[in-house]
Design an enzyme around this catalytic site. Structure first.
Site, short mmCIF file in Angstrom:
data_model
loop_
_atom_site.label_atom_id
_atom_site.label_comp_id
_atom_site.label_asym_id
_atom_site.label_seq_id
_atom_site.Cartn_x
_atom_site.Cartn_y
_atom_site.Cartn_z
N ALA A 159 0.66 -1.02 0.25
CA ALA A 159 -0.02 -0.30 0.12
C ALA A 159 0.75 1.46 -0.28
O ALA A 159 0.55 2.28 -0.76
CB ALA A 159 -0.61 -0.61 1.15
N PHE A 183 -5.89 5.13 -2.01
CA PHE A 183 -6.02 6.06 -1.00
C PHE A 183 -5.33 7.08 -1.61
O PHE A 183 -4.17 7.37 -2.44
CB PHE A 183 -5.86 5.70 0.51
CG PHE A 183 -6.45 6.53 1.45
CD1 PHE A 183 -7.76 5.87 1.76
CD2 PHE A 183 -5.41 7.38 2.34
CE1 PHE A 183 -8.22 7.15 2.49
CE2 PHE A 183 -6.18 8.54 2.93
CZ PHE A 183 -7.82 7.99 3.96
N THR A 185 -4.04 9.95 -0.43
CA THR A 185 -2.30 10.30 0.58
C THR A 185 -1.61 9.20 0.31
O THR A 185 -0.10 9.69 -0.18
CB THR A 185 -2.25 10.21 2.27
OG1 THR A 185 -2.16 8.56 2.38
CG2 THR A 185 -3.61 11.16 2.69
N LYS A 186 -2.20 8.53 -1.03
CA LYS A 186 -1.05 7.74 -1.31
C LYS A 186 0.36 8.02 -2.74
O LYS A 186 -0.09 8.78 -2.69
CB LYS A 186 -1.51 6.16 -1.59
CG LYS A 186 -1.93 5.20 -0.47
CD LYS A 186 -0.86 4.88 0.60
CE LYS A 186 -1.15 4.03 1.60
NZ LYS A 186 -2.52 4.41 2.65
N ASN A 187 1.50 7.41 -2.42
CA ASN A 187 2.09 8.46 -3.56
C ASN A 187 1.81 8.36 -4.65
O ASN A 187 1.83 9.12 -5.59
CB ASN A 187 4.01 7.36 -3.70
CG ASN A 187 4.72 7.46 -2.45
OD1 ASN A 187 3.98 7.88 -1.52
ND2 ASN A 187 5.91 6.98 -2.72
#
Length: 370
Positions: A159, A183, A185-187
């Site tokens: 994730a 999501f 906020t992920k890279n």
């Protein structure tokens, strides 16, 4: 100065025209479920992961759950997981009807300790779900050796680690399957929930595609109990706009991480433990996480001075109330419990400015030099 933990507004402004065009295209065609955008993203992410199959699902939690179910994990089975991670890793095991069995971590990398995995194996163990925490891959050779010895499936919870590498191999190449979260906020983040499973196993991939559509194949004919867990076409369109920029963003994250490490070592060498990176790993720095003493006091001080931080994860999974019946107690996983008391993550995103990083480090130095 105010320094946010993450600021996605600047990223959006740079992509705004392309993003609005992509979303308008989806709405104009009115094909919202498992359309061309999902297919393109599945193909591109699978290729990026050096595997043959990508299966878009509703979120990263479902990705783990579906990968476990497709691998034959169910009631009566045990699955080894780290206790220093987000709840979804163990929650997916429990939702599959299996029992999570917790392993300790390597204190240098925060990743699951292969020796602790070996100790946790029983005749009920069916799989290992490891986590490439904060963006650095776990010790895959040692984990693969344990898995081969005991005939266990290996699910990579990636994730936080899309684009990370281990000895030149990327996420997805070294396990049974790997799971991504998109999501926001992920890279590589969507504008809502989203996830994907990648694998080289054609039979496993087909099982996962069936599970994500209520276990139906052909439509209205159900041979397994599946779920409604499909990656949304609008979210796939967002991700298709962002995906070509991922490697550039990873490069910038590494630059920010190097800046933090240099500044912290110059100002606070005796008070802060900066991230340890294995020589054979390529870290993607989803988070820049340090170890400190008086962690909670430091966080409060930084907040007072406009610096946002995050604590991942203040309470380990083996001591969470929902898993109380498993019988774990304080002291069972000492490295995990120590990390829960010492780890703190600093602001990290590609657009972070050097003057902001200098301010963050200056305030950390002020706290410890008081």
């Amino acid at each position: 100065m105010k320094v946010a933990m993450l600021d996605l507004t600047e990223q959006y402004q740079g992509l705004r025209d392309e993003m609005l065009k992509a979303l308008d295209d989806v709405m104009s065609k009115a094909h919202f479920i498992l359309g061309d955008n999902v297919k393109k993203l599945e193909s591109d992410v699978a290729k990026y992961s050096n595997v043959n199959h990508g299966i878009g699902v509703a979120n990263g939690s479902d990705a783990i759950h579906i990968a476990l179910q497709a691998s034959g994990v169910g009631p009566g089975d045990e699955v080894i997981v780290p206790a220093f991670t987000f709840f979804a890793t163990a929650g997916a095991v429990a939702r599959a009807g299996a029992t999570p069995v917790y392993a300790d971590i390597d204190p240098r990398t925060f990743n699951i300790d292969p020796a602790s995995i070996e100790k946790a194996v029983t005749d009920k163990t069916k799989a290992i779900v490891l986590v490439h925490l904060y963006g650095q891959m776990a010790d895959m050779d040692a984990i693969a050796a344990v898995a081969k010895k005991h005939n266990l499936a290996v699910i990579e919870d990636a994730a936080q680690a899309i684009g990370a590498k281990y000895k030149g191999k990327t996420v997805g190449e070294l396990g049974t399957a790997a799971t991504y979260s998109f999501f926001p906020t992920k890279n590589l983040g969507a504008y809502g929930d989203g996830g994907m499973i990648v694998t080289n196993d054609t039979e496993l991939a087909e099982k996962m595609r069936v599970i994500r559509v209520h276990g139906s194949k052909p439509k209205y004919h159900h041979h397994v109990l599946g779920y409604n867990s499909r990656l949304d076409e609008l979210q796939a369109a967002v991700l298709n706009v962002k995906f070509p920029h991922l490697d550039t963003w990873i490069k910038l994250r590494r630059e920010k991480a190097n800046t933090y490490t240099q500044l912290l070592n110059e100002a606070l060498k005796d008070n802060v433990v900066t991230p340890f990176i294995e020589e054979h790993n390529e870290h993607v720095f989803h988070q820049y996480t340090i170890r400190v003493q008086r962690r909670d006091e430091l966080q409060a001080f930084l907040k007072e001075h406009g610096v946002a931080t995050m604590i991942y994860y203040p309470k380990p999974l083996h001591l969470q109330p929902v898993f109380e019946e498993l019988g774990y107690k304080e002291g069972d996983l000492p490295e995990t419990e120590k990390a829960c008391a010492e780890a703190i993550s600093l602001p990290m995103y590609p657009e972070l400015k050097q003057e902001q990083q200098e301010y963050v480090v200056k305030k950390i130095a002020e706290f410890y030099n008081k």
